[in-house]
Design an enzyme around this catalytic site. Structure first.
Site, PDB file in Angstrom:
ATOM      1  N   GLU A  45      -6.994  83.032 -17.376  1.00 55.62           N
ATOM      2  CA  GLU A  45      -5.616  83.918 -17.436  1.00 55.62           C
ATOM      3  C   GLU A  45      -5.412  84.973 -16.466  1.00 55.62           C
ATOM      4  OE1 GLU A  45      -5.278  82.693 -22.097  1.00 55.62           O
ATOM      5  OE2 GLU A  45      -5.471  84.931 -21.605  1.00 55.62           O
ATOM      6  N   ASN A  58       6.296  87.432 -30.651  1.00 57.87           N
ATOM      7  CA  ASN A  58       5.413  88.302 -31.229  1.00 57.87           C
ATOM      8  C   ASN A  58       5.076  89.434 -30.330  1.00 57.87           C
ATOM      9  OD1 ASN A  58       3.939  86.657 -29.839  1.00 57.87           O
ATOM     10  ND2 ASN A  58       2.897  85.797 -31.530  1.00 57.87           N
ATOM     11  N   LYS A  69       5.203  90.614 -23.837  1.00 55.98           N
ATOM     12  CA  LYS A  69       6.116  89.724 -23.955  1.00 55.98           C
ATOM     13  C   LYS A  69       7.368  90.160 -23.714  1.00 55.98           C
ATOM     14  CE  LYS A  69       3.172  86.373 -26.343  1.00 55.98           C
ATOM     15  NZ  LYS A  69       3.244  85.529 -27.816  1.00 55.98           N
ATOM     16  N   TYR A 113      -0.222  78.901 -20.445  1.00 56.97           N
ATOM     17  CA  TYR A 113      -0.176  78.297 -21.881  1.00 56.97           C
ATOM     18  C   TYR A 113      -0.469  76.564 -21.939  1.00 56.97           C
ATOM     19  CZ  TYR A 113       1.921  82.146 -24.225  1.00 56.97           C
ATOM     20  OH  TYR A 113       1.977  83.536 -25.057  1.00 56.97           O
ATOM     21  N   HIS A 161       0.465  89.009 -26.121  1.00 58.53           N
ATOM     22  CA  HIS A 161      -0.673  88.069 -25.863  1.00 58.53           C
ATOM     23  C   HIS A 161      -2.017  88.792 -25.347  1.00 58.53           C
ATOM     24  CE1 HIS A 161      -2.931  84.617 -24.132  1.00 58.53           C
ATOM     25  NE2 HIS A 161      -3.137  85.279 -23.418  1.00 58.53           N
TER      26      HIS A 161
HETATM   27  P1  IDP Z   1      -1.906  83.982 -30.088  1.00 58.43           P
HETATM   28  O1  IDP Z   1      -0.849  84.382 -29.192  1.00 58.43           O
HETATM   29  O2  IDP Z   1      -2.224  84.842 -31.456  1.00 58.43           O
HETATM   30  O3  IDP Z   1      -3.303  83.690 -29.386  1.00 58.43           O
HETATM   31  P2  IDP Z   1      -1.675  81.077 -29.995  1.00 58.43           P
HETATM   32  O4  IDP Z   1      -2.018  80.201 -31.383  1.00 58.43           O
HETATM   33  O5  IDP Z   1      -2.553  80.857 -28.969  1.00 58.43           O
HETATM   34  O6  IDP Z   1      -1.613  82.509 -30.817  1.00 58.43           O
HETATM   35  O7  IDP Z   1      -0.006  80.632 -29.798  1.00 58.43           O
HETATM   36  C1  IDP Z   1       0.472  81.062 -28.750  1.00 58.43           C
HETATM   37  C2  IDP Z   1       1.750  81.656 -28.851  1.00 58.43           C
HETATM   38  O8  IDP Z   1       2.746  80.727 -29.310  1.00 58.43           O
HETATM   39  C3  IDP Z   1       1.805  82.767 -29.847  1.00 58.43           C
HETATM   40  O9  IDP Z   1       1.490  84.160 -29.609  1.00 58.43           O
HETATM   41  C4  IDP Z   1       3.309  82.472 -30.478  1.00 58.43           C
HETATM   42  O10 IDP Z   1       4.181  83.220 -29.432  1.00 58.43           O
HETATM   43  C5  IDP Z   1       3.652  81.114 -30.212  1.00 58.43           C
HETATM   44  N1  IDP Z   1       3.071  80.447 -31.327  1.00 58.43           N
HETATM   45  C6  IDP Z   1       1.836  80.183 -31.916  1.00 58.43           C
HETATM   46  N2  IDP Z   1       2.166  79.305 -33.116  1.00 58.43           N
HETATM   47  C7  IDP Z   1       3.476  79.153 -33.453  1.00 58.43           C
HETATM   48  C8  IDP Z   1       4.139  78.562 -34.368  1.00 58.43           C
HETATM   49  O11 IDP Z   1       3.823  77.974 -35.202  1.00 58.43           O
HETATM   50  N3  IDP Z   1       5.490  78.597 -34.425  1.00 58.43           N
HETATM   51  C9  IDP Z   1       6.150  79.339 -33.308  1.00 58.43           C
HETATM   52  N4  IDP Z   1       5.505  79.871 -32.332  1.00 58.43           N
HETATM   53  C10 IDP Z   1       4.220  79.843 -32.275  1.00 58.43           C
HETATM   54 MG    MG Z   2      -3.694  82.246 -27.922  1.00 62.22          MG
END
Ligand code: IDP
Ligand code: MG
Length: 133
Positions: free
Chosen positions: A126, A112, A9, A49, A115
């Site tokens: 994807e 974070n 990212k 997304y 992905h």
């Molecule tokens: P993942 O990337 O671990 O699969 P997902 O639940 O699919 O997590 O969420 C996609 C992305 O959305 C996350 O990697 C993060 O960047 C963002 N995200 C998910 N949950 C939150 C939240 O509660 N607050 C802010 N950003 C979030």
């Molecule tokens: Mg995810």
């Protein structure tokens, strides 16, 4: 051989962590099948997304993902989907295991670093979003 879609990212690209992150996947035995630098448009990110559309963090996530270039990769290997998610660590950087990418490098819930696809169907979908015709 299973395939999965990984994004490095914009936060990780900006911080110069691309090599470090790829190294962690390679050391675990995953192979790079495809790799490309992107400044993705709205349409591609929305397709990637689409499962999160309407969630409270969606707008913040989309603007973050537009904040700079990113690297998309297809990684392949045995159980590549689960292995990548283990290496990535929990979504929330506070919960992420110490040696995982998010455990090591992330300090924000949204920004974070990486992905990884969460299943066979999402991986196929994807891979098509980023590397399809
Ligand atoms: P993942 O990337 O671990 O699969 P997902 O639940 O699919 O997590 O969420 C996609 C992305 O959305 C996350 O990697 C993060 O960047 C963002 N995200 C998910 N949950 C939150 C939240 O509660 N607050 C802010 N950003 C979030
Ligand atoms: Mg995810």
């Amino acid at each position: 051989m299973e395939k999965t879609l990984v994004l490095i990212k914009p936060d990780a690209v900006k911080r110069g962590l691309v090599g470090e992150i790829i190294n962690l996947y390679e050391r675990k035995g995953l192979q790079i099948d495809q790799l490309k630098w992107f400044e993705p448009d709205e349409k591609r990110l929305a397709a990637h997304y689409k499962a999160h559309e309407g969630k409270p963090f969606y707008e913040g996530l989309m603007s973050f993902m537009h904040s700079g270039p990113l690297v998309a990769m297809v990684l392949k290997g045995e159980n590549a989907i689960s292995v990548v998610r283990k290496i990535n660590g929990a979504t929330d950087y506070i919960e992420a295991e110490c040696g995982s990418i998010r455990g090591l490098y992330a300090y924000s819930k949204t920004e974070n670093c990486v992905h990884g696809s969460d299943g066979l169907d999402s991986a196929a979908c994807e891979i098509d979003v980023w590397f399809g015709e």
